[in-house]
Design an enzyme around this catalytic site. Structure first.
Site, PDB file in Angstrom:
ATOM      1  N   ALA A   1       0.841  -1.196   0.000  1.00 37.96           N
ATOM      2  CA  ALA A   1       0.000   0.000   0.000  1.00 37.96           C
ATOM      3  C   ALA A   1       0.878   1.249   0.000  1.00 37.96           C
ATOM      4  O   ALA A   1       0.566   2.252  -0.661  1.00 37.96           O
ATOM      5  CB  ALA A   1      -0.909   0.002   1.226  1.00 37.96           C
TER       6      ALA A   1
ATOM      7  N   LYS B   1      -2.357  -8.966  -6.661  1.00 41.59           N
ATOM      8  CA  LYS B   1      -2.075 -10.365  -6.965  1.00 41.59           C
ATOM      9  C   LYS B   1      -1.626 -11.041  -5.662  1.00 41.59           C
ATOM     10  O   LYS B   1      -1.150 -10.353  -4.738  1.00 41.59           O
ATOM     11  CB  LYS B   1      -1.018 -10.473  -8.072  1.00 41.59           C
TER      12      LYS B   1
END
Length: 323
Positions: free
Chosen positions: A12, A94
């Site tokens: 993030a 992913k």
């Protein structure tokens, strides 16, 4: 494009860095964590306007245009489902989900809800990845016949790698890049798969070698693991020469050889920040065009990759609680 991030971990932080200068008008507008204190600290550190102590609050914010799911693999399904149920377009890190069953359910929900969703496999969206394909298809190396790709880091003790309940192991974290590299340039018409694996004491895969034989005679030899460092190199070999790619995870340099002599070099775009921005640019483009999926990573391809990894895990005896 105002991005809301679910999760306040390392990946993030990379996305927040990519959008810090608001490239193409895209910005990290909000972040949510299970801990409000952590979200507030993350927001302050990265210049983000809104911080939420629950994911429900973030997906309920009408100002959020796109939700980026940046939590561990084990939580992608639940968090993406939450966003989709609130009508929020989703960019899901992913590996897309823990397994193909979860991926099927999530994509079915997105279709039923009319909500855009795509997998954040960043290599699919990078200009350098498209350049590799362009060079390969130009004929400069002749007929492509063999591909090799390797991606290894010394990260065997990281929590996300070692814990089965987090869908740990090298495959979903690193092997997914090697598999996608092969699929981007050699397709997915695999006739036979042969593999070898080293498992941890916790039952997850720590290192794997995967050999793919294609129906048209091509071969791909892939290696991924969490036990060592390596060159992260990709090579596409043809009848007249080969292409060498520096870092299959984030291509930074492409070299083209004929008769073992370098004849061309391509470097990453000068304006590239860290590569994460291209995922958001593609989402913005797709949403403006009214698409429900990205043609650069279609839902069918995401499902196919998840099924391929499910089959490998089955052969290795690697299971997750949500299987």
């Amino acid at each position: 494009m105002r991005l809301g991030i679910i999760g306040a971990g390392g990946i993030a932080r990379k996305m927040a860095y990519a959008l810090a200068s608001k490239p193409q008008g895209c910005e990290c507008y909000a972040v949510a964590s299970r801990s409000l204190d952590k979200a507030v600290a993350f927001a302050k550190e990265n210049g983000i306007a809104k911080a939420y102590g629950s994911y429900e609050e973030l997906v309920s914010d009408p100002a959020v245009d796109l939700v980026y799911v940046a939590t561990p693999h084990s939580h992608h399904f639940a968090h993406a489902r939450l966003a989709i149920s609130h009508g929020k377009p989703c960019l899901v890190e992913k590996a897309f989900t823990a397994n193909a069953r979860e991926a099927e359910q999530l994509l079915a929900l997105a279709k039923e809800s009319g909500v855009f969703v795509t997998e954040a496999i960043w290599t699919r969206y990078m200009p350098m990845s498209h350049k590799i394909k362009e060079v390969m298809e130009s004929g400069v190396i002749g007929e492509p016949r063999v591909l090799t790709a390797t991606l290894c880091y010394s990260i065997e003790h990281k929590e996300r790698i070692i814990r089965p309940e987090l869908c740990g192991g090298a495959l979903l974290d690193l092997g997914v890049y090697a598999l996608n590299f092969a699929r981007m340039y050699f397709g997915n018409d695999v006739l036979r798969t042969v593999s070898n694996v080293h498992l941890s004491d916790t039952g997850v895969d720590l290192h794997e070698c995967i050999s793919l034989s294609y129906r048209d005679g091509k071969m791909a030899n892939l290696q991924a693991g969490a036990l060592c460092q390596n060159d992260r190199q990709g090579i596409i070999s043809g009848t007249k020469g080969y292409i060498r790619i520096d870092n299959i995870n984030c291509p930074e340099l492409i070299e083209v050889y004929q008769d073992n002599c370098k004849i061309a070099t391509y470097e990453k775009p000068a304006e590239m920040i860290n590569g994460y921005e291209y995922e958001v640019f593609e989402c913005e483009r797709c949403l403006a065009a009214g698409l429900m999926e990205s043609p650069l990573m279609p839902h069918a391809e995401t499902l196919s990759v998840m099924r391929q990894m499910d089959q490998l895990r089955k052969e290795w005896g690697v299971t997750f609680p949500m299987d």
